[in-house]
Design a protein around this motif. Structure first.
Motif, PDB file in Angstrom:
ATOM      1  N   HIS A  26       0.792  -1.231   0.000  1.00 13.48           N
ATOM      2  CA  HIS A  26       0.000   0.000   0.000  1.00 13.48           C
ATOM      3  C   HIS A  26       0.826   1.285   0.000  1.00 13.48           C
ATOM      4  O   HIS A  26       0.331   2.337  -0.402  1.00 13.48           O
ATOM      5  N   CYS A  53      -8.614  -6.712   9.812  1.00 15.19           N
ATOM      6  CA  CYS A  53     -10.030  -6.483   9.585  1.00 15.19           C
ATOM      7  C   CYS A  53     -10.678  -7.764   9.084  1.00 15.19           C
ATOM      8  O   CYS A  53     -10.191  -8.383   8.136  1.00 15.19           O
ATOM      9  N   GLN A  55     -13.710  -7.837   7.889  1.00 12.42           N
ATOM     10  CA  GLN A  55     -14.740  -7.434   6.927  1.00 12.42           C
ATOM     11  C   GLN A  55     -16.128  -7.863   7.412  1.00 12.42           C
ATOM     12  O   GLN A  55     -16.843  -8.627   6.764  1.00 12.42           O
ATOM     13  N   ILE A  70     -16.652   5.156   4.082  1.00  9.86           N
ATOM     14  CA  ILE A  70     -16.433   3.714   4.022  1.00  9.86           C
ATOM     15  C   ILE A  70     -17.588   3.093   3.250  1.00  9.86           C
ATOM     16  O   ILE A  70     -18.757   3.360   3.546  1.00  9.86           O
ATOM     17  N   ASP A  73     -16.915  -2.713  -1.458  1.00 10.61           N
ATOM     18  CA  ASP A  73     -16.544  -2.834  -2.870  1.00 10.61           C
ATOM     19  C   ASP A  73     -17.037  -4.159  -3.462  1.00 10.61           C
ATOM     20  O   ASP A  73     -17.723  -4.934  -2.797  1.00 10.61           O
ATOM     21  N   ALA A  77     -15.345  -6.118   0.495  1.00 10.12           N
ATOM     22  CA  ALA A  77     -14.506  -5.462   1.500  1.00 10.12           C
ATOM     23  C   ALA A  77     -15.041  -4.070   1.814  1.00 10.12           C
ATOM     24  O   ALA A  77     -15.406  -3.321   0.917  1.00 10.12           O
ATOM     25  N   VAL A  79     -14.176  -0.653   2.362  1.00  9.33           N
ATOM     26  CA  VAL A  79     -12.984   0.110   2.002  1.00  9.33           C
ATOM     27  C   VAL A  79     -13.142   1.588   2.333  1.00  9.33           C
ATOM     28  O   VAL A  79     -14.237   2.137   2.314  1.00  9.33           O
ATOM     29  N   ASN A  81     -12.470   5.556   1.669  1.00 11.39           N
ATOM     30  CA  ASN A  81     -12.218   6.537   0.621  1.00 11.39           C
ATOM     31  C   ASN A  81     -11.515   7.718   1.292  1.00 11.39           C
ATOM     32  O   ASN A  81     -12.154   8.527   1.970  1.00 11.39           O
ATOM     33  N   LYS A 111      -7.528   1.115   6.574  1.00  9.15           N
ATOM     34  CA  LYS A 111      -7.932  -0.218   7.006  1.00  9.15           C
ATOM     35  C   LYS A 111      -7.697  -1.197   5.876  1.00  9.15           C
ATOM     36  O   LYS A 111      -7.400  -0.804   4.751  1.00  9.15           O
ATOM     37  N   CYS A 112      -7.854  -2.461   6.164  1.00 12.68           N
ATOM     38  CA  CYS A 112      -7.678  -3.506   5.159  1.00 12.68           C
ATOM     39  C   CYS A 112      -8.698  -3.334   4.042  1.00 12.68           C
ATOM     40  O   CYS A 112      -9.885  -3.118   4.296  1.00 12.68           O
ATOM     41  N   ASP A 113      -8.215  -3.442   2.811  1.00 14.26           N
ATOM     42  CA  ASP A 113      -9.099  -3.369   1.650  1.00 14.26           C
ATOM     43  C   ASP A 113      -9.032  -4.659   0.832  1.00 14.26           C
ATOM     44  O   ASP A 113      -9.444  -4.707  -0.317  1.00 14.26           O
ATOM     45  N   CYS A 115      -6.661  -5.838  -0.553  1.00 22.93           N
ATOM     46  CA  CYS A 115      -5.765  -5.624  -1.699  1.00 22.93           C
ATOM     47  C   CYS A 115      -6.487  -5.818  -3.029  1.00 22.93           C
ATOM     48  O   CYS A 115      -5.941  -6.400  -3.968  1.00 22.93           O
TER      49      CYS A 115
END
Length: 157
Positions: A26, A53, A55, A70, A73, A77, A79, A81, A111-113, A115
């Motif tokens: 990231h 996270c 999720q 938030i 997606d 997840a 995610v 913004n 936070k965790c997205d 990837c």
């Protein structure tokens, strides 16, 4: 959500590769403080646990965000913004696992997205302690653990 991160603490060797790969993926920097994964070691139990996270289906972070920064997606997840985020940190307080972080470098919350559907923490975990899997394709872990320890503790394990 079709896939999710699954953590098996019994497989964690405390190498912290997950933290490094998360931060590098990231930020292009190997820095555990910039990672959405934190490995916590419990020395008395001789176990390490990668904490990230999970999720949540009913994500508290998403619900408390006053500006809608938030969203969920296509990978399922929740995610962040960063353009919408006002850094109020309410999401950090709302997360029951403490898996939303503040970057001292960017001065933003992250936070965790997952990837984008290819989580680096799972991809590079050398021991398989973190996996990105479809939970409906996994065997019942509770039964597997009970079966494993049946000989040790008897039938009621």
């Amino acid at each position: 959500m079709s896939k999710q991160l699954m953590v098996k603490p019994e497989k964690c060797v405390s190498c912290r590769t997950c933290e490094l790969m998360c931060s590098f993926g990231h930020t292009d920097v190997f820095n555990p403080r910039l990672s959405a994964v934190t490995v916590i070691g419990y020395e008395e139990a001789m176990v390490s646990v990668p904490v990230m996270c999970m999720q949540c289906e009913e994500a508290c972070c998403l619900k408390v965000c006053p500006v809608g920064a938030i969203s969920v997606d296509d990978n399922g997840a929740a995610v962040m913004n960063p353009e919408k985020c006002i850094v109020c940190k309410m999401c950090m307080s709302a997360c029951p696992l403490g898996n939303i972080h503040f970057s001292p470098v960017t001065k933003k919350v992250f936070k965790c997205d997952l990837c984008g559907g290819d989580p680096k923490c799972a991809k590079f975990c050398p021991s398989g302690a973190i996996a990105y899997v479809d939970p409906y394709e996994l065997p019942d872990r509770k039964k597997a653990v009970a079966e494993k320890f049946k000989d040790v503790f008897g039938e009621e394990a």
